[in-house]
Design a protein around this motif. Structure first.
Motif, short mmCIF file in Angstrom:
data_model
loop_
_atom_site.label_atom_id
_atom_site.label_comp_id
_atom_site.label_asym_id
_atom_site.label_seq_id
_atom_site.Cartn_x
_atom_site.Cartn_y
_atom_site.Cartn_z
N THR A 18 0.82 -1.20 0.00
CA THR A 18 0.00 0.00 0.00
C THR A 18 0.87 1.26 0.00
N VAL A 19 1.92 1.25 0.80
CA VAL A 19 2.83 2.39 0.82
C VAL A 19 3.51 2.57 -0.53
N ALA A 20 3.90 1.46 -1.16
CA ALA A 20 4.54 1.54 -2.47
C ALA A 20 3.59 2.09 -3.53
N LEU A 33 -2.01 -5.80 -8.91
CA LEU A 33 -0.84 -6.67 -9.06
C LEU A 33 0.21 -6.38 -7.98
N VAL A 34 0.38 -5.12 -7.65
CA VAL A 34 1.35 -4.73 -6.63
C VAL A 34 0.92 -5.26 -5.26
N LEU A 35 -0.36 -5.12 -4.93
CA LEU A 35 -0.85 -5.59 -3.63
C LEU A 35 -0.72 -7.11 -3.50
N VAL A 36 -1.06 -7.83 -4.55
CA VAL A 36 -0.96 -9.30 -4.51
C VAL A 36 0.50 -9.73 -4.44
N LEU A 69 11.53 -8.12 4.36
CA LEU A 69 12.65 -8.03 3.42
C LEU A 69 12.31 -8.63 2.06
N VAL A 70 11.73 -9.82 2.06
CA VAL A 70 11.40 -10.46 0.79
C VAL A 70 10.30 -9.69 0.07
N SER A 71 9.33 -9.16 0.80
CA SER A 71 8.28 -8.36 0.19
C SER A 71 8.86 -7.10 -0.45
N ALA A 72 9.81 -6.45 0.21
CA ALA A 72 10.44 -5.26 -0.36
C ALA A 72 11.23 -5.60 -1.63
#
Length: 100
Positions: A18-20, A33-36, A69-72
């Motif tokens: 959400t921040v991204a 797509l970004v949220l998933v 970390l992996v999500s980033a």
């Protein structure tokens, strides 16, 4: 306890996504797509951290850190370069000009 860790890592991934989307929305593909991708990256990060540390040696904080970390990293792979919005007129080396 495991269910809380999984829910926590999913929320971490959703928050990062959400921040991204809010900060870098013009440089990212569709928000869905970004949220998933961020959420699934966080879940995979949780799994990877628990698997790497082994049974009995992981803590919930380590799992959340691994999921963040992996999500980033997954979200950074979705970023498009900043700059001009149009296509560059520069061709790749050794490419032939198009006929039309």
């Amino acid at each position: 306890m495991l269910l809380l860790e999984v829910l926590g890592s999913a929320l971490v991934g959703l928050a990062l996504s959400t921040v991204a989307v809010r900060l870098l929305g013009s440089r990212l593909p569709s928000p869905r797509l970004v949220l998933v991708s961020g959420t699934l990256g966080a879940l995979f990060g949780q799994y990877l951290t628990v698997f790497a540390l082994g049974p009995g040696h992981h803590s919930p904080a380590a799992g959340l850190l691994g999921s963040a970390l992996v999500s980033a990293v997954v979200l950074s792979l979705l970023l498009r370069p900043a700059g001009r919005s149009g296509r560059s007129a520069r061709r790749a080396p050794f490419s032939l000009p198009s006929g039309g």
